[in-house]
Motif scaffolding. Structure first.
Motif, PDB file in Angstrom:
ATOM      1  N   PHE A 219       0.825  -1.201   0.000  1.00 40.67           N
ATOM      2  CA  PHE A 219       0.000   0.000   0.000  1.00 40.67           C
ATOM      3  C   PHE A 219       0.867   1.262   0.000  1.00 40.67           C
ATOM      4  CE2 PHE A 219      -3.015  -2.978   2.331  1.00 40.67           C
ATOM      5  CZ  PHE A 219      -3.620  -3.364   1.153  1.00 40.67           C
ATOM      6  N   ALA A 220       1.980   1.185   0.720  1.00 41.74           N
ATOM      7  CA  ALA A 220       2.822   2.381   0.817  1.00 41.74           C
ATOM      8  C   ALA A 220       3.422   2.727  -0.539  1.00 41.74           C
ATOM      9  CB  ALA A 220       3.923   2.175   1.844  1.00 41.74           C
ATOM     10  N   ILE A 221       3.729   1.702  -1.337  1.00 37.41           N
ATOM     11  CA  ILE A 221       4.254   1.981  -2.672  1.00 37.41           C
ATOM     12  C   ILE A 221       3.182   2.651  -3.515  1.00 37.41           C
ATOM     13  CG2 ILE A 221       4.970   0.876  -4.816  1.00 37.41           C
ATOM     14  CD1 ILE A 221       6.546  -1.100  -3.148  1.00 37.41           C
ATOM     15  N   LYS A 222       1.972   2.208  -3.336  1.00 37.62           N
ATOM     16  CA  LYS A 222       0.885   2.747  -4.154  1.00 37.62           C
ATOM     17  C   LYS A 222       0.567   4.185  -3.772  1.00 37.62           C
ATOM     18  CE  LYS A 222      -1.990   0.622  -7.147  1.00 37.62           C
ATOM     19  NZ  LYS A 222      -1.551  -0.407  -8.092  1.00 37.62           N
ATOM     20  N   VAL A 223       0.743   4.525  -2.487  1.00 33.10           N
ATOM     21  CA  VAL A 223       0.268   5.846  -2.017  1.00 33.10           C
ATOM     22  C   VAL A 223       0.848   7.043  -2.771  1.00 33.10           C
ATOM     23  CG1 VAL A 223       0.245   7.403  -0.052  1.00 33.10           C
ATOM     24  CG2 VAL A 223      -0.448   5.066   0.237  1.00 33.10           C
ATOM     25  N   PRO A 224       2.109   7.246  -2.952  1.00 27.57           N
ATOM     26  CA  PRO A 224       3.270   6.541  -2.438  1.00 27.57           C
ATOM     27  C   PRO A 224       3.825   7.291  -1.230  1.00 27.57           C
ATOM     28  CG  PRO A 224       3.871   7.923  -4.287  1.00 27.57           C
ATOM     29  CD  PRO A 224       2.466   8.263  -3.934  1.00 27.57           C
ATOM     30  N   LEU A 225       4.260   6.511  -0.273  1.00 28.62           N
ATOM     31  CA  LEU A 225       4.819   7.083   0.945  1.00 28.62           C
ATOM     32  C   LEU A 225       6.320   7.302   0.736  1.00 28.62           C
ATOM     33  CD1 LEU A 225       4.020   7.687   3.939  1.00 28.62           C
ATOM     34  CD2 LEU A 225       4.840   5.413   4.482  1.00 28.62           C
ATOM     35  N   PHE A 226       6.826   8.434   1.194  1.00 30.79           N
ATOM     36  CA  PHE A 226       8.278   8.635   1.193  1.00 30.79           C
ATOM     37  C   PHE A 226       8.913   7.483   1.949  1.00 30.79           C
ATOM     38  CE2 PHE A 226      12.107  10.135   3.200  1.00 30.79           C
ATOM     39  CZ  PHE A 226      12.756  10.802   2.179  1.00 30.79           C
TER      40      PHE A 226
END
Lengths: 528, 508
Positions: A219-226
């Motif tokens: 999910f973090a890649i999709k957000v994408p989260l720093f």
């Protein structure tokens, strides 16, 4: 009509798919293909209105449920459902659908049926992802989004489209694979792919930490989260306008949606352990995204980095672990979808006329294009969170929630730091606006550019109206999502599942919504 | 004296062996027909082969309903057994053989003007199909060896089919040498086993081993030698060296068949041999440990991890599509071995299902290469530029195959991997799942590089004329692509078939 309303979720999901198949096989001429795609997207929007009006806001339980045994003696099922959270994101998706298609009327002239087919295919996959309540089904829809997006970027994109498409694909796939492993692990232990079975599973702490990591990465890649954001600017810059709008408008929300729907309720221990780290990363993302946006010479890239910043707010809200913050995060998803979607459309408009997006090429555009400049200004203000616009409500709730967070030891510090993101947001947006629209019209190539056409106004006005509407009537959304948020976060509030304080923060009614009045009252005792 | 513990076969057994019998006759008839036509009318052999394969397929399907008692029906004096697994593989091989024959008919490499003995190709494919079916049915060490040699000898001939081509001849020679050495190694292991247990029947060997009547070190050596021989057949690292060269040198339709047929047969053989001789415990869920002398899961999981990683990493660097597919097929062997780690029924059933999926998608990808080769006379990736726009339907189907090989939903390859991953979803072997997951990502890069060149790069000026495929090519490709898509969404019936296959095999 009952054959539609009885299976409304399937209809909403698969109508675009059917349209897409028609475009691939039967409707091969350009004009009819455009009309068909637009018709299908509009019909899908009308169908989704049924959801909006028949949705019962009092309960957080999934509604319009469809469940049919699919495979493995029903351990895997075709299982769709919709609660308030899904409702909001679905409405955003179906609203953007026809808008995006209409926006490509002039921009895409090559292989039109295929392009429209991919857009509709993507829409079907996104809707399915929001509806799916079976983990395998969810994963299928989740991955099915990749292929159309890969081709939309790769075939109709800009100069470096190959690089961007492959990077997008590989980044997303890396995350998904770990999530898949997590899903299989849980399936192995739960004996069913049903989300409820996963929720009922009582996993040891160690396992929860690992699984949370696996899901969160996807999910973090999709957000994408720093610091996982590097694919985003490439994808945005190279994607055609329609692709960027969908990407910013809906695809990025898949990440925050996934966190809220799956990663958080399934693994309370993981949340409790990693929330400080994640919220810190979110704040870094807010500031970093804003600073990088500040120095971008390319308007589209600037908007892309502003997404990193805005989505940082959404993640911060989620992991403040307060109801106010989570509701604000959901609000941010909608507000960002509207304002950034509109910004990409506007950037597309000027790119169609000038075939460049360099800020230095422009200046004084407001003279020749008053309508364009006005709508751009409104959108800019919405994006930076001016009071009275949707973004303000969202950021306010998130900052408020984070400030009052009892689980984040450094919640107040984070709030202060995140607030600088709001200020920076105003700076980079207004500065860009100034350089592009104000001052003298120095560059002769900027003369004689056509103002917004009727079609372009039709594309943009609904978004502008909604930015205002959500800015002054937040109850429209909050009324419908409150019960659902309560229910989704319930596993986090269970005694013993998370450290002391977490439960209290979530059950305290920080946000009261007197029925039917649509105004929200703050009553957080922590804040006094 | 009952030296080899072989009972005398009865003619009555033949009724359970009809598909194979029909194919044997087909082989002879095709050869005869080709001879009578003096090699100038390959259509005779082609028609006979197709008819025979269709008949065998129909008989095999009919058998699925009339299947034998639990544990299968021993035939030919217990040399072979017809059970659910044998039937599963029969269907698989007949399907693969038929697809190969049909597609080879359209291949310039096989049917080009200056080729000789075109008819023999079809006859040989039929012969290989029979031999592979026997491999999946053997339950006696002697039969096992004979079947493996049968497949081997046929493949040596087929690899060297283009006998005027240097590459093809070289491929054949390499194959012979590697094949002979590994056969010898395996034979050595088998003879050790026979020496220790005095039995050639799998069940007989098992009984002696269970009774503790064999030297543990001897068993260890025998198992390692046999595993080595079989690893050669399925091209697992470090016995894979022949594979890319042979695939590249052999005519593409032959490589297509090699990449699925003998591999699947090798897996069938391994499943039956190792499971029925060495596995302890019959609980479907519990993992079965090999008789205590060897850390079987560790051995296989290491081979599996190394094989998939090696295959993928090397495939990453290939510029020849056929060679890339060869290395990718090595990687897939690595995935398949995951189901073998715990020797559980769940894992074995996952292998069967994956073999089915793999047959569809890998044949499809190879056949696409054949179709392209007919026009471009090249397998180089750089010549695939913009190919999607020159042959759109085939291009779309190729994307389906590539997506499935990568293992992304909604294609069948995803489901196959899902089951394989589940099979080793055990605390101790979790690392293998993670390695396999990472490998899928690596494979994504090179599979989609083909898709990228085909669709995202425009064709060069002057090389952008549409390429036409024959209706037969479209039909065969569609027969592979549609199931690849459908099995990704609805695989229940076929998974049941695979489960039933393993269940009846394990029940004996």
């Amino acid at each position: 009509m009952s054959f539609i309303t009885d299976h409304i979720l399937s209809w909403v999901t698969f109508l675009p798919l059917a349209g897409s198949l028609l475009l691939w096989t039967v409707v091969r001429r350009e004009g009819p293909a455009r009309l068909l795609a637009l018709g299908v997207a509009l019909a899908d929007f009308v169908l989704s209105l049924h959801l909006w009006f028949h949705f019962d806001p009092k309960t957080g339980v999934d509604q319009f449920v469809e469940r049919v045994a699919w495979l493995a003696d029903g351990r895997i099922s075709y299982n769709l459902g919709m609660d308030g959270i899904s409702l909001m994101l679905v409405m955003l998706t179906t609203l953007l659908g026809p808008i995006v298609i209409l926006s490509t009327w002039r921009a895409v002239t090559e292989r039109v049926p295929e392009f429209m087919g991919f857009l509709l295919l993507l829409q079907a996959a996104m809707l399915g992802t929001f509806f799916a309540r079976d983990m395998l089904l969810f994963y299928v829809f989740w991955e099915a989004m990749l292929i159309p997006m890969y081709f939309i970027i790769g075939v109709w994109g800009g100069q470096r489209r190959l690089y961007a498409a492959v990077k997008f694909f590989i980044f997303t796939m890396v995350g998904s694979v770990f999530m898949l492993i997590g899903i299989i692990y849980m399936y192995y232990h739960a004996g069913s792919m049903d989300l409820r079975a996963f929720l009922a599973l009582d996993l040891p702490r160690q396992a929860q930490l690992w699984l949370f990591g696996a899901f969160f990465l996807a999910f973090a890649i999709k957000v994408p989260l720093f610091p996982l954001h590097t694919w985003l600017p490439d994808a945005h810059v190279e994607a055609p306008t329609a692709g960027s709008v969908i990407l910013a408008g809906v695809l990025l929300k898949m990440g925050t949606y996934g966190m809220l729907r799956f990663a958080m309720p399934l693994f309370p221990q993981g949340v409790a352990t990693f929330a400080p780290l994640i919220s810190t990363l979110a704040v870094i993302g807010i500031i970093y995204g804003a600073l990088v946006a500040l120095v971008q010479p390319d308007v589209k890239k600037l908007v892309a980095y502003s997404s990193v910043s805005h989505l940082g707010f959404a993640v911060l809200g989620l992991f403040s672990l307060t109801k106010l913050g989570v509701a604000g995060s959901l609000y941010q998803m909608l507000a960002h979808g509207l304002s950034t979607g509109a910004l990409f459309l506007l950037v597309g408009v000027i790119y169609e006329r000038r075939h460049t997006r360099e800020i230095s090429e422009f200046g004084g555009l407001a003279h020749g294009m008053p309508r364009y400049a006005t709508i751009f200004l409104i959108t800019t203000l919405a994006s930076m969170g001016l009071p009275g616009m949707a973004g303000f409500v969202a950021e306010f709730m998130i900052l408020f929630g984070t400030f009052g967070s009892t689980t984040l030891a450094h919640g107040r510090l984070l709030t202060v730091l995140a607030s600088t993101g709001v200020v920076l947001g105003a700076i980079y947006m207004l500065w860009m606006y100034q350089r592009v629209f104000l001052g003298r019209r120095d560059n002769p190539r900027n003369e004689g550019l056509a103002d917004l056409s009727g079609r372009e106004l039709v594309v943009l006005l609904p978004l502008v109206v909604l930015m205002f509407w959500l800015g002054v009537r937040p109850g429209v959304v909050l009324d419908r999502v409150e019960a659902s948020i309560d229910r989704v976060l319930a596993p986090l509030a269970i005694e013993g599942a998370a450290p002391a304080g977490l439960g209290a923060a979530l059950t305290t009614p920080v946000l009261e919504l007197p029925e039917g009045q649509g105004r929200f009252v703050f009553g957080n005792p922590e804040m006094r | 004296m009952e030296l080899l513990h072989v009972k005398i076969p009865s003619w009555g057994d033949l009724q359970w062996w009809l598909p194979e019998a029909v194919l044997c006759c087909t082989f002879l008839l095709a050869l005869l027909g080709d001879m009578l036509a003096r090699g100038r009318r390959p259509v005779v052999a082609f028609a006979i082969s197709v008819a025979g394969l269709l008949a065998a397929g129909a008989l095999a399907i009919a058998d699925t309903h009339a299947v034998a008692p639990a544990g299968g029906r021993a035939i030919m004096g217990d040399l072979m057994v017809v059970d659910g697994m044998a039937i599963f593989f029969r269907l698989l091989f007949v399907f693969g053989g038929l697809a190969t024959v049909l597609f080879a008919w359209t291949s310039e490499e096989i049917m080009g003007h200056r080729r000789e003995n075109k008819g023999e190709f079809f006859a040989l494919t039929v012969l290989m199909t029979v031999a592979m079916m026997v491999m999946a049915e053997a339950r006696n060490v002697l039969m096992l060896y004979l079947a493996m040699e049968g497949v081997g000898l046929t493949s040596y001939v087929m690899a060297g089919y283009m006998r005027t081509s240097l590459r093809s001849t070289e491929a054949s020679l390499k194959y012979v040498i590697f094949g002979a050495v590994s056969s010898a190694i395996m034979l050595y292991g088998l003879s050790l086993l026979y020496g220790m247990t005095g039995s050639l029947q799998f069940s007989g060997i098992r009984a002696v081993l269970l009774g503790g009547g064999a030297e543990p070190f001897g068993i260890l050596v025998a198992v390692v030698l046999i595993l080595a021989g079989m690893s050669y057949k399925i091209a697992a690292v470090p016995f894979h060296f022949w594979c890319p060269d042979v695939y590249e040198g052999a005519p593409t339709p032959v490589a297509a068949l090699f990449s699925v047929g003998p591999k699947a047969a090798g897996f069938a053989l391994m499943i039956r041999f190792f499971y029925t001789t060495f596995a302890v415990g019959t609980n479907a869920a519990a993992s079965n440990s090999l008789i205590q002398v060897i850390n079987w899961p560790l051995l296989v999981s290491v081979i599996s991890a190394v094989t998939m990683t090696f295959g993928n990493l090397v495939a990453l660097r290939q510029t020849n599509v056929k060679r890339m597919l060869a290395y990718s097929s090595i990687a897939h062997v690595g995935y398949l071995l995951m189901g073998f780690v715990l020797l559980s029924e769940m894992g074995l059933a996952a292998i069967l299902f994956y073999l089915l999926v793999y047959t569809l998608m890998n044949l499809g990808a190879f056949f696409f290469v054949v179709a392209v080769n007919n026009h471009l006379k090249s397998e180089q990736l750089e010549d695939y530029k913009g190919l999607g726009y020159r042959m759109p339907w085939a291009g779309v189907m190729m994307v389906v195959f590539l997506g499935s090989l990568t293992g992304v939903p909604p294609f069948a390859g995803f489901v196959g991997k899902l089951y394989l991953f589940t099979a080793v979803m055990d605390r101790q072997w979790f690392w293998l799942v993670i390695i396999a997951g990472l490998n899928s990502v690596i494979s994504l890069y090179y599979y989609f590089r083909v898709a990228r060149v085909m669709w995202l790069v425009r064709p060069d000026e002057g090389h952008d004329s549409p390429l036409r495929l024959s209706w037969l090519q479209y039909t065969v490709l569609a027969c592979l692509a549609v199931p690849t898509l459908v099995l990704g969404l609805y695989f229940g019936a076929f998974k049941d078939l695979a489960d039933a296959g393993i269940r009846t095999m394990a029940g004996g």
